[in-house]
Enzyme design. Structure first.
Site, PDB file in Angstrom:
ATOM      1  N   ASP A   1      -3.032  -1.514 -10.326  1.00  0.00           N
ATOM      2  CA  ASP A   1      -4.181  -0.234 -10.977  1.00  0.00           C
ATOM      3  C   ASP A   1      -3.292   0.691 -10.950  1.00  0.00           C
ATOM      4  O   ASP A   1      -2.013   1.260 -11.252  1.00  0.00           O
ATOM      5  CB  ASP A   1      -4.670  -0.005  -9.417  1.00  0.00           C
ATOM      6  CG  ASP A   1      -3.842  -0.777  -7.838  1.00  0.00           C
ATOM      7  OD1 ASP A   1      -2.588  -0.595  -8.586  1.00  0.00           O
ATOM      8  OD2 ASP A   1      -4.377  -0.978  -7.036  1.00  0.00           O
TER       9      ASP A   1
ATOM     10  N   ASN B   1      -9.282  -1.631   5.014  1.00  0.00           N
ATOM     11  CA  ASN B   1     -10.263  -2.464   4.418  1.00  0.00           C
ATOM     12  C   ASN B   1     -10.538  -4.421   4.379  1.00  0.00           C
ATOM     13  O   ASN B   1     -11.146  -4.317   3.902  1.00  0.00           O
ATOM     14  CB  ASN B   1     -11.478  -1.848   3.905  1.00  0.00           C
ATOM     15  CG  ASN B   1     -10.741  -1.507   2.710  1.00  0.00           C
ATOM     16  OD1 ASN B   1      -9.947  -2.292   2.075  1.00  0.00           O
ATOM     17  ND2 ASN B   1     -11.559  -0.024   1.793  1.00  0.00           N
TER      18      ASN B   1
ATOM     19  N   HIS C   1      -9.250  -4.838   1.268  1.00  0.00           N
ATOM     20  CA  HIS C   1      -8.773  -4.736  -0.168  1.00  0.00           C
ATOM     21  C   HIS C   1      -7.592  -4.648  -0.838  1.00  0.00           C
ATOM     22  O   HIS C   1      -6.543  -4.959   0.389  1.00  0.00           O
ATOM     23  CB  HIS C   1      -8.983  -3.218  -0.582  1.00  0.00           C
ATOM     24  CG  HIS C   1      -7.936  -1.574  -0.683  1.00  0.00           C
ATOM     25  ND1 HIS C   1      -8.560  -0.817  -0.735  1.00  0.00           N
ATOM     26  CD2 HIS C   1      -6.794  -1.691  -1.021  1.00  0.00           C
ATOM     27  CE1 HIS C   1      -7.407  -0.163  -0.559  1.00  0.00           C
ATOM     28  NE2 HIS C   1      -6.244  -1.203  -0.272  1.00  0.00           N
TER      29      HIS C   1
ATOM     30  N   GLU D   1     -12.354  -3.518  -3.574  1.00  0.00           N
ATOM     31  CA  GLU D   1     -13.169  -2.984  -2.409  1.00  0.00           C
ATOM     32  C   GLU D   1     -14.298  -3.428  -1.404  1.00  0.00           C
ATOM     33  O   GLU D   1     -14.677  -4.587  -2.722  1.00  0.00           O
ATOM     34  CB  GLU D   1     -13.970  -1.515  -2.048  1.00  0.00           C
ATOM     35  CG  GLU D   1     -12.586  -0.606  -3.222  1.00  0.00           C
ATOM     36  CD  GLU D   1     -11.777   0.497  -1.886  1.00  0.00           C
ATOM     37  OE1 GLU D   1     -11.118  -0.171  -0.671  1.00  0.00           O
ATOM     38  OE2 GLU D   1     -11.148   1.634  -2.233  1.00  0.00           O
TER      39      GLU D   1
HETATM   40  C1  F6R Z   1      -1.671  -0.912  -4.692  1.00  0.00           C
HETATM   41  C2  F6R Z   1      -2.475  -1.677  -4.680  1.00  0.00           C
HETATM   42  C3  F6R Z   1      -3.108  -1.148  -3.121  1.00  0.00           C
HETATM   43  C4  F6R Z   1      -2.686  -1.381  -1.936  1.00  0.00           C
HETATM   44  C5  F6R Z   1      -2.628  -1.113  -0.801  1.00  0.00           C
HETATM   45  C6  F6R Z   1      -2.076  -0.857   0.838  1.00  0.00           C
HETATM   46  O1  F6R Z   1      -1.534  -0.885  -5.986  1.00  0.00           O
HETATM   47  O2  F6R Z   1      -3.464  -1.915  -5.265  1.00  0.00           O
HETATM   48  O3  F6R Z   1      -4.379  -2.606  -2.515  1.00  0.00           O
HETATM   49  O4  F6R Z   1      -1.299  -2.506  -1.821  1.00  0.00           O
HETATM   50  O5  F6R Z   1      -3.677   0.309  -0.581  1.00  0.00           O
HETATM   51  O6  F6R Z   1      -1.213   0.538   0.262  1.00  0.00           O
HETATM   52  P1  F6R Z   1      -0.256   1.069   2.052  1.00  0.00           P
HETATM   53  O7  F6R Z   1       0.953  -0.206   1.523  1.00  0.00           O
HETATM   54  O8  F6R Z   1       0.299   1.841   1.220  1.00  0.00           O
HETATM   55  O9  F6R Z   1      -0.763   0.367   2.798  1.00  0.00           O
END
Ligand code: F6R
Length: 243
Positions: A67, A136, A138, A143
């Site tokens: 992303d 959450n 995701h 989301e």
């Molecule tokens: C990042 C991504 C997100 C993260 C998720 C966890 O490229 O796609 O889905 O993997 O938000 O983020 P952290 O590791 O910062 O808790």
């Protein structure tokens, strides 16, 4: 789904890096699906360390990132390209021409999402997709929703994700409100998936992802339906799951 228990963040990072490293050794020209965020930083550090010791060679490896924020240029220090460049790419011998991150500066969402899907298809798909997990549930920026998002698309970020990411920006108003993300279908088409989770604050999300019903309200729960998923999580993240 195979679940591996790591003692702590460092152990999780090392175990996950071993899995990625095995992939690169067994198929040097593999396509790695990569993630940003706090969780994979230790993994990238471990890979860099092994690269520096001569144990890893990324010269033929290709990558596609999950992303990117819409509206941020590559050289913005909060862009995911910037993150990947500084946390991995510039430290190893991966050819930058073989790295792919959605173009956050393309204003035409349909155009960019179609282009990115074609990039992945032309590479022959993702061999190993690394994923972190949101509070959450995701994955990527998919989301909780009424239905699973399919291919690469532009999303409006939820308030909880904007809140979680504001720590990286000067103020919450600076956090982009939209992002391009691989869709659930794109992610599920990866041949192998490696989900990494660390910390007690992720325990509930991991429990729902692994043990709860498969529902778009917990996007990560779809991984239960993939036939080659490895979860590496530390004890704190696993605290709600009885192995
Ligand atoms: C990042 C991504 C997100 C993260 C998720 C966890 O490229 O796609 O889905 O993997 O938000 O983020 P952290 O590791 O910062 O808790």
């Amino acid at each position: 789904m195979k679940l591996y228990r790591a003692k702590d963040y460092k152990d999780m990072s090392r175990k996950a890096a071993n899995i990625i490293s095995a992939q690169v050794i067994m198929k040097p020209d593999c396509v790695l699906g990569l993630a940003t965020g706090s969780t994979p930083i230790g993994i990238y550090q471990q890979l860099i360390d092994w690269y520096n010791k001569g144990d890893l060679d990324f010269s033929e490896t290709k990558s596609v990132n999950l992303d990117e924020y819409k509206g941020l240029p590559r050289d913005n220090d909060q862009s995911y390209y910037y993150f990947m460049y500084n946390n991995l790419f510039k430290h190893v011998n991966i050819n930058l021409d073989n790295t792919n991150v959605p173009n956050g500066m393309e204003p035409d969402s349909d155009k960019e999402c179609q282009r990115y899907e074609k990039v992945i298809a032309d590479l022959g798909g993702v061999d190993l997709q690394l994923l972190g997990l949101g509070h959450n549930g995701h994955i990527g920026f998919n989301e909780p929703d009424e239905a699973f998002g399919t291919i690469t698309h532009c999303v409006d970020l939820t308030q909880s994700t904007i809140e979680a990411n504001k720590r990286f920006f000067a103020s919450i108003d600076d956090v982009p409100k939209q992002a391009y993300t691989m869709g659930i279908k794109t992610i599920m088409q990866a041949k192998k998936i490696l989900l990494v989770v660390s910390g007690a604050d992720k325990a509930e999300a991991l429990y729902k992802t692994v043990c709860g019903p498969v529902t778009p309200q917990v996007p990560g729960s779809i991984l239960q339906l993939h036939n080659n998923v490895v979860v590496v999580a530390d004890e704190a993240a696993l605290s709600k799951i009885t192995l």
